[in-house]
Design a protein around this motif. Structure first.
Motif, short mmCIF file in Angstrom:
data_model
loop_
_atom_site.label_atom_id
_atom_site.label_comp_id
_atom_site.label_asym_id
_atom_site.label_seq_id
_atom_site.Cartn_x
_atom_site.Cartn_y
_atom_site.Cartn_z
N SER A 184 -3.24 9.66 -0.70
CA SER A 184 -2.55 10.88 -0.32
C SER A 184 -2.87 11.18 1.14
O SER A 184 -3.95 10.85 1.63
CB SER A 184 -3.01 12.07 -1.19
OG SER A 184 -2.71 11.85 -2.54
N PHE A 185 -1.91 11.84 1.81
CA PHE A 185 -2.16 12.23 3.20
C PHE A 185 -1.52 13.57 3.49
O PHE A 185 -0.37 13.83 3.09
CB PHE A 185 -1.58 11.20 4.18
CG PHE A 185 -1.60 11.66 5.61
CD1 PHE A 185 -2.80 11.79 6.29
CD2 PHE A 185 -0.41 12.00 6.27
CE1 PHE A 185 -2.83 12.24 7.60
CE2 PHE A 185 -0.43 12.44 7.57
CZ PHE A 185 -1.65 12.57 8.25
N ILE A 243 0.87 -1.17 0.00
CA ILE A 243 0.00 0.00 0.00
C ILE A 243 0.91 1.22 0.00
O ILE A 243 1.85 1.29 0.80
CB ILE A 243 -0.91 0.02 1.24
CG1 ILE A 243 -1.79 -1.24 1.29
CG2 ILE A 243 -1.79 1.28 1.26
CD1 ILE A 243 -2.45 -1.47 2.65
N VAL A 244 0.65 2.17 -0.89
CA VAL A 244 1.52 3.34 -1.01
C VAL A 244 0.77 4.58 -0.52
O VAL A 244 -0.38 4.81 -0.91
CB VAL A 244 1.99 3.55 -2.46
CG1 VAL A 244 2.90 4.77 -2.56
CG2 VAL A 244 2.71 2.31 -2.97
N VAL A 245 1.42 5.35 0.35
CA VAL A 245 0.84 6.60 0.84
C VAL A 245 1.81 7.74 0.53
O VAL A 245 2.99 7.68 0.92
CB VAL A 245 0.57 6.55 2.36
CG1 VAL A 245 0.10 7.91 2.86
CG2 VAL A 245 -0.46 5.49 2.68
N PHE A 246 1.33 8.75 -0.19
CA PHE A 246 2.12 9.94 -0.47
C PHE A 246 1.77 11.00 0.57
O PHE A 246 0.66 11.53 0.56
CB PHE A 246 1.88 10.44 -1.89
CG PHE A 246 2.40 9.50 -2.93
CD1 PHE A 246 3.76 9.46 -3.23
CD2 PHE A 246 1.55 8.62 -3.60
CE1 PHE A 246 4.25 8.58 -4.18
CE2 PHE A 246 2.04 7.74 -4.55
CZ PHE A 246 3.40 7.72 -4.84
N LEU A 258 0.95 10.80 -9.02
CA LEU A 258 1.68 9.75 -8.31
C LEU A 258 0.74 8.65 -7.85
O LEU A 258 1.03 7.45 -8.01
CB LEU A 258 2.41 10.34 -7.11
CG LEU A 258 3.53 11.35 -7.44
CD1 LEU A 258 3.98 12.07 -6.18
CD2 LEU A 258 4.71 10.64 -8.11
N VAL A 259 -0.38 9.04 -7.28
CA VAL A 259 -1.37 8.05 -6.84
C VAL A 259 -1.86 7.21 -8.02
O VAL A 259 -2.01 5.98 -7.92
CB VAL A 259 -2.55 8.76 -6.14
CG1 VAL A 259 -3.72 7.80 -5.95
CG2 VAL A 259 -2.11 9.34 -4.80
N GLU A 260 -2.04 7.86 -9.16
CA GLU A 260 -2.57 7.18 -10.34
C GLU A 260 -1.61 6.10 -10.84
O GLU A 260 -2.05 5.05 -11.33
CB GLU A 260 -2.83 8.19 -11.45
CG GLU A 260 -3.36 7.60 -12.75
CD GLU A 260 -4.68 6.85 -12.61
OE1 GLU A 260 -4.97 6.01 -13.48
OE2 GLU A 260 -5.41 7.10 -11.63
N GLN A 277 -6.27 14.87 5.29
CA GLN A 277 -6.76 14.35 4.02
C GLN A 277 -6.35 12.89 3.84
O GLN A 277 -5.20 12.53 4.05
CB GLN A 277 -6.19 15.16 2.85
CG GLN A 277 -6.49 14.57 1.47
CD GLN A 277 -5.52 15.04 0.40
OE1 GLN A 277 -4.73 15.95 0.62
NE2 GLN A 277 -5.56 14.41 -0.75
N GLY A 278 -7.30 12.05 3.47
CA GLY A 278 -7.03 10.64 3.18
C GLY A 278 -7.01 9.72 4.38
O GLY A 278 -6.87 8.51 4.24
N LEU A 279 -7.19 10.28 5.58
CA LEU A 279 -7.02 9.49 6.79
C LEU A 279 -8.04 8.35 6.89
O LEU A 279 -7.68 7.22 7.25
CB LEU A 279 -7.12 10.39 8.02
CG LEU A 279 -6.48 9.86 9.31
CD1 LEU A 279 -4.97 9.68 9.11
CD2 LEU A 279 -6.73 10.81 10.47
#
Length: 296
Positions: free
Chosen positions: A137-138, A110-113, A124-126, A144-146
């Motif tokens: 994104s966070f 899982i990737v979180v920016f 990047l998310v795409e 945001q994104g939490l």
């Protein structure tokens, strides 16, 4: 004397802290593990002996579903890879090396920016959502994104990792404020964060466990979970549908004529950055001997 089965939550100073039957026991590992070349890891399910006095002992390590060397953890469901978009800048190769290591061990990457308030993260998310890797994104400014991130932790064992200064502890504190983990500022001189987490530790949260891990430098990634060249293509799941369709059966999907993976990259189906990372990883291991990989 009593015997219990539990999970290793933390290792420090030669002691293993095992959660069993709603209590945490300070344990020593039996010498037999050293003789067998085995090292108990955080996340291991173990059998322990609880004596009437003296130290508890770890007697048996149950079979692992998987394990990683960096971070040193066992029995993971998810590997949450945190990367800031600024301060320090994003490193797609580092992310891809870690996603490949996770896929190779049958762990969901899982990737979180993080720090999305400093730069846009949509592109990047795409990249990762396009290849069916969950990505978010966070921003600690407005969280945001939490909620999306917290949802994927439910009932899972998830390790949070990333290089120093990306905001890993900040994200964990936003998800679970009661943890009160120490965070570090970015060094202007070095352009990277200070290591604020010293040891790997599991916390029982959200129906499962989350693991905080020490940050690492970009240099460390060169030693991160090398994958054999014949297995590497399987660590990039977006390649799967093209196996067996290339012009040559021996295709390595690097630069060969008639390669369907390369065609998919040219057509924009597979992101260019992902294939670039694959080629770089392939070139790193193509001439490495088996004994060298085993000793990394």
């Amino acid at each position: 004397m009593d015997r219990k089965t539990g999970i290793i939550m933390k290792i420090t100073g030669g002691f293993y802290y095992v959660e069993a039957a709603d209590s945490v026991y300070e344990c020593k590992a039996r010498g037999v593990f050293r003789k067998r070349g085995m090292t108990p890891l955080v996340g291991d399910v173990v059998d322990i002996t609880v004596p009437d006095d003296g130290y508890c002992s770890i007697d048996h390590i149950h079979e692992r579903r998987n394990s990683l060397v960096r971070p040193a953890l066992a029995n993971l469901d998810n590997l949450m890879i945190i990367s800031s978009v600024k301060e320090p800048d994003v490193n797609l190769y580092l992310i891809d090396k870690m996603t490949a290591a996770a896929v190779n061990k049958e762990i969901t990457p899982i990737v979180v920016f993080s720090k999305s308030d400093l730069a846009q993260t949509d592109d990047l998310v795409e990249i990762y959502r396009k290849v069916n890797i969950p990505a978010f994104s966070f921003s600690s400014i407005d969280n945001q994104g939490l909620d999306e991130i917290k949802a994927v932790l439910k009932d899972k064992v998830t390790a949070f990792c990333g290089n120093s200064g990306v905001g890993k502890s900040t994200l964990l504190n936003a998800l679970f404020p009661e943890l009160s983990l120490q965070t570090g500022e970015i060094s202007d001189k070095l352009g990277r964060g200070r290591h604020t987490t010293r040891t790997v530790e599991l916390f029982k949260k959200h129906g499962g466990y989350i693991a905080d891990t020490p940050g690492f430098s970009t240099v460390d990634i060169e030693r991160f979970e090398l994958i054999r060249k014949d297995e590497l293509k399987f660590a990039f799941p977006e390649f799967d549908e093209y196996f067996g369709t290339c012009q040559f059966n021996s295709c390595n999907h690097v630069c060969e004529k008639g390669c369907r993976v390369l065609e998919a990259v040219e057509e924009g189906i597979i992101p260019q950055s992902r294939h670039d990372s694959y080629v770089r990883m392939y070139n790193e291991v193509k001439d490495i001997k088996e004994w060298q990989i085993n000793n990394k």
